[in-house]
Design a protein around this motif. Structure first.
Motif, PDB file in Angstrom:
ATOM      1  N   PHE A 117      44.662  38.680  31.284  1.00  0.00           N
ATOM      2  CA  PHE A 117      43.564  38.280  30.231  1.00  0.00           C
ATOM      3  C   PHE A 117      42.434  39.334  31.574  1.00  0.00           C
ATOM      4  N   PRO A 118      41.977  40.075  30.606  1.00  0.00           N
ATOM      5  CA  PRO A 118      41.893  40.837  29.022  1.00  0.00           C
ATOM      6  C   PRO A 118      42.844  41.497  28.886  1.00  0.00           C
ATOM      7  N   HIS A 119      43.533  41.933  28.330  1.00  0.00           N
ATOM      8  CA  HIS A 119      44.212  43.084  27.800  1.00  0.00           C
ATOM      9  C   HIS A 119      44.619  44.646  28.086  1.00  0.00           C
ATOM     10  N   ASP A 120      43.350  44.572  27.955  1.00  0.00           N
ATOM     11  CA  ASP A 120      42.612  46.254  28.371  1.00  0.00           C
ATOM     12  C   ASP A 120      42.509  46.484  29.646  1.00  0.00           C
ATOM     13  N   GLN A 121      42.452  45.800  30.849  1.00  0.00           N
ATOM     14  CA  GLN A 121      41.949  45.658  32.036  1.00  0.00           C
ATOM     15  C   GLN A 121      42.984  44.986  32.864  1.00  0.00           C
ATOM     16  N   PRO A 122      44.102  45.852  33.163  1.00  0.00           N
ATOM     17  CA  PRO A 122      44.874  45.174  33.765  1.00  0.00           C
ATOM     18  C   PRO A 122      44.652  44.252  35.246  1.00  0.00           C
ATOM     19  N   HIS A 123      44.221  45.242  35.547  1.00  0.00           N
ATOM     20  CA  HIS A 123      43.206  44.829  37.249  1.00  0.00           C
ATOM     21  C   HIS A 123      43.140  43.350  37.574  1.00  0.00           C
ATOM     22  N   SER A 124      42.408  43.047  35.955  1.00  0.00           N
ATOM     23  CA  SER A 124      42.235  41.456  36.292  1.00  0.00           C
ATOM     24  C   SER A 124      42.899  40.343  35.663  1.00  0.00           C
ATOM     25  N   TRP A 125      43.735  41.059  35.481  1.00  0.00           N
ATOM     26  CA  TRP A 125      45.410  40.097  35.318  1.00  0.00           C
ATOM     27  C   TRP A 125      45.182  39.255  36.300  1.00  0.00           C
ATOM     28  N   SER A 126      45.854  37.862  35.660  1.00  0.00           N
ATOM     29  CA  SER A 126      45.906  36.179  36.892  1.00  0.00           C
ATOM     30  C   SER A 126      47.455  36.236  36.837  1.00  0.00           C
ATOM     31  N   ALA A 127      48.087  35.737  37.912  1.00  0.00           N
ATOM     32  CA  ALA A 127      48.603  35.308  37.469  1.00  0.00           C
ATOM     33  C   ALA A 127      49.087  34.171  38.345  1.00  0.00           C
ATOM     34  N   LYS A 128      50.109  32.554  38.150  1.00  0.00           N
ATOM     35  CA  LYS A 128      49.874  31.363  39.036  1.00  0.00           C
ATOM     36  C   LYS A 128      52.031  31.455  39.145  1.00  0.00           C
ATOM     37  N   LEU A 129      51.666  30.879  40.551  1.00  0.00           N
ATOM     38  CA  LEU A 129      53.182  30.901  41.606  1.00  0.00           C
ATOM     39  C   LEU A 129      53.442  29.403  41.478  1.00  0.00           C
ATOM     40  N   TYR A 130      54.585  29.176  41.059  1.00  0.00           N
ATOM     41  CA  TYR A 130      55.443  27.855  41.127  1.00  0.00           C
ATOM     42  C   TYR A 130      56.109  27.689  41.941  1.00  0.00           C
ATOM     43  N   LEU A 131      56.281  27.141  43.504  1.00  0.00           N
ATOM     44  CA  LEU A 131      57.047  27.675  44.145  1.00  0.00           C
ATOM     45  C   LEU A 131      58.532  26.504  43.934  1.00  0.00           C
TER      46      LEU A 131
END
Length: 590
Positions: free
Chosen positions: A525-539
């Motif tokens: 999110f947003p689709h057309d702005q990959p540099h703004s994509w986020s990720a949640k990491l679960y160990l």
């Protein structure tokens, strides 16, 4: 100091590596209790709790959703679509969960074969972790076969693609719950029934392409170029045999490319079977399994039916970075059927030398062999620990429904993984009705990693998320990529999503230094702005991590003991020096 810590990790890895096993454990009663019957049809996180639920068809006429819980039985039937909610005499042939209206809540698509050449599609809308049964929608056009659920227009909302009764390829958009039909492809296609169409990246641009199985039999590849699908020949058009099963796609040899795997029968009775592979960009078929001989017994594929065709179910069972397979085979002498594990191993003969890998059948897997009259087998991460377990369906005499068997994978080795789930990215923290957007089952995202193994060699692996949906493909809503015995951080992890026809740039983002044995939930999110994509990491801690922690704690304790001893010796020396100072005669005082 860093060298010292590295040696500890290597020591623990070698120690744990001595306990490598392929044992299975039957945990059916712990998972389902007395409810272990029906046909497993699909997987998805229906109630958005980050645990995968199981969709089961019972009596061919109603759907039961088993929700994952924290206490035994770990899967309990909670949500139902009864046969009273569907038109009379409806026989459910497939289930495809997904967010079809774009509200970030899971809806359920059902198909029913209403005539030999007509498949009707029903949609039940999700409503805050329940289903709005009264709002059942029937698509106003029928398909000649079960449709492929894909993101045709790149808006990250699943669409419904197939050949309609008019004989042309069409796609149905359901955004805002309004049916919008469009012609899909620029030239006519005669689809094979049952088909094994796929929505998967075939030319390494992180954008999903369209693979079609057509009459003949033959194959067509439509690449997504600038958001439009254009026919190309990156895969062989003709199969290596006339009797073929369902096509599957996986990075079989660990080079980062998706390979086409195809089970075939070499004679009309299917007494002689084989699995062939075709690489992207090549027109050659390479056999990766020809030997189905177990001592004096010959096994072969089971010629599939319309609803349960001949198919491989893929997953990295031992986390070595190479996908293995589960398949049901038939004893050509007795006619009995049994599920077998096909392990992906290095190739030792000339026939598969160009690929470098082959399948090795585990003939003596006693836990699988104990399940008689097996019909279907697939991988499933039962305990959400990144290790793929097994679900096997068998036919019991005198029962209409299949019996569900759950086998826990007790594989123990110094192997690591990364588990990736890509969401729709339609919302982040502002989703409608404040729901968590985990239950969207998004088709089309593509994942690839590169890293350096313990020997210093570059290692790659790739996978597509929910690339197939029809005829019990039973794909998981996430990808589990094995890392082998390398405990290093992932150097690069790439994630790509489909794009619309108005956009020429590729939607792809790279993450670096990903911790192994972790689950990564990507929100584009947003689709057309990959540099703004986020990720949640679960160990996901493993035994190796626990032993490593114990070793480090032991080293720290040992160092503390040494420091304590040195401190005690220094204190004794100081006390002795003070006593000598006190008894010294001071001449300055005279």
């Amino acid at each position: 100091m860093w060298t010292f810590k590295f040696n500890i990790v290597v020591f623990v890895s070698i120690f744990v590596g001595q306990f490598n096993t392929f044992a299975l454990q039957d945990v059916t009663s712990d998972l389902f209790g007395p409810e272990n019957y029906g046909t497993v049809a699909a997987f998805g996180d229906f109630n958005s709790d980050k645990q995968t639920d199981i969709f089961v068809i019972r009596e061919q006429s109603h759907l039961v959703i088993f929700l994952a819980t924290s206490q035994a039985p770990y899967f309990r039937p909670k949500v139902n679509i009864t046969k009273d909610a569907l038109p009379r005499n409806t026989i459910i042939t497939s289930v495809v969960p997904g967010d079809y209206d774009g509200d970030s809540q899971m809806d359920v698509l059902l198909t029913a074969q209403t005539s030999p050449t007509a498949t009707t599609v029903y949609i039940v809308w999700g409503d805050n972790q329940t289903l709005d049964i009264s709002g059942l929608v029937t698509l106003n056009k029928t398909f000649t076969d079960q449709p492929l659920v894909m993101d045709f227009n790149g808006d990250m909302i699943p669409d419904i693609f197939g050949i309609t009764s008019q004989g042309i390829t069409e796609v149905c958009y359901l955004t805002r719950r309004v049916q919008v039909w469009r012609n899909a492809l620029s030239s006519p296609v005669k689809m094979r029934i049952p088909h094994s169409n796929a929505f998967i990246d075939l030319n390494n641009d992180y954008t999903a392409d369209l693979f079609l199985t057509t009459e003949g039999p033959s194959f067509e590849t439509w690449l997504s170029k600038d958001g439009n699908f254009t026919k190309d020949d990156v895969m062989p058009a003709k199969p290596p045999a006339s009797i073929i099963g369902q096509s599957s796609f996986a990075d079989f040899d660990g080079d980062g490319d998706q390979d086409h795997l195809l089970p075939v029968c070499l004679d009309d009775a299917c007494h002689r079977s084989a699995i062939y592979l075709a690489k992207s960009g090549s027109q050659d078929w390479v056999p990766v399994l020809l030997d189905f001989q177990q001592r004096e017994t010959t096994w072969s594929f089971v010629l599939g039916t319309l609803h349960q065709p001949l198919a491989l179910h893929l997953g990295d069972y031992n986390l070595d970075g190479f996908p293995d397979a589960l398949m049901v085979l038939r004893n050509t002498s007795s006619g009995s059927q049994q599920a077998f594990l096909l392990e992906n191993v290095p190739c030792a003969n000339v026939s598969c030398h160009s690929v470098g890998r082959t399948f090795n059948i585990h003939w003596d897997q006693s836990d699988l062999g104990a399940i008689q009259n097996a019909v279907m087998a697939t991988f499933f991460d039962i305990y959400e620990d990144g290790i793929l377990d097994m679900l096997v369906l068998s036919q019991a005499p005198g029962r209409n429904d299949l019996i569900i068997h759950a086998l826990k994978n007790n594989f123990e080795a110094d192997a690591y993984f990364v588990k990736v789930m890509v969401l729709s990215g339609l919302c982040v923290n502002n989703c409608p009705e404040d729901v968590n957007p985990f239950g969207v089952n998004q088709p089309g995202p593509y994942v690839m990693y590169t890293t350096v193994d313990s020997n210093g060699y570059v290692k790659k692996a790739s996978a597509g998320q929910l690339s197939q949906s029809a005829h019990f493909s039973l794909q998981l809503p996430y990808t589990v990529l094995g890392l082998g015995r390398s405990a290093n951080f992932l150097d690069h992890l790439f994630v790509g999503i489909p794009r619309p026809s108005s956009e020429t740039s590729i939607r792809e983002k790279e993450w670096t230094a990903i911790i192994p044995n972790s689950q990564l939930i990507v929100i584009p999110f947003p689709h057309d702005q990959p540099h703004s994509w986020s990720a949640k990491l679960y160990l996901t801690p493993s035994n190796s991590v626990l032993l490593t922690a114990i070793a480090l704690i032991g080293v720290c304790f040992f160092i503390l003991v040494i420091i304590g001893i040195l401190h005690w010796k220094e204190k004794k020396a100081d006390d002795r020096e003070k006593r000598q100072e006190a008894h010294r005669f001071h001449f300055d005082a005279m």
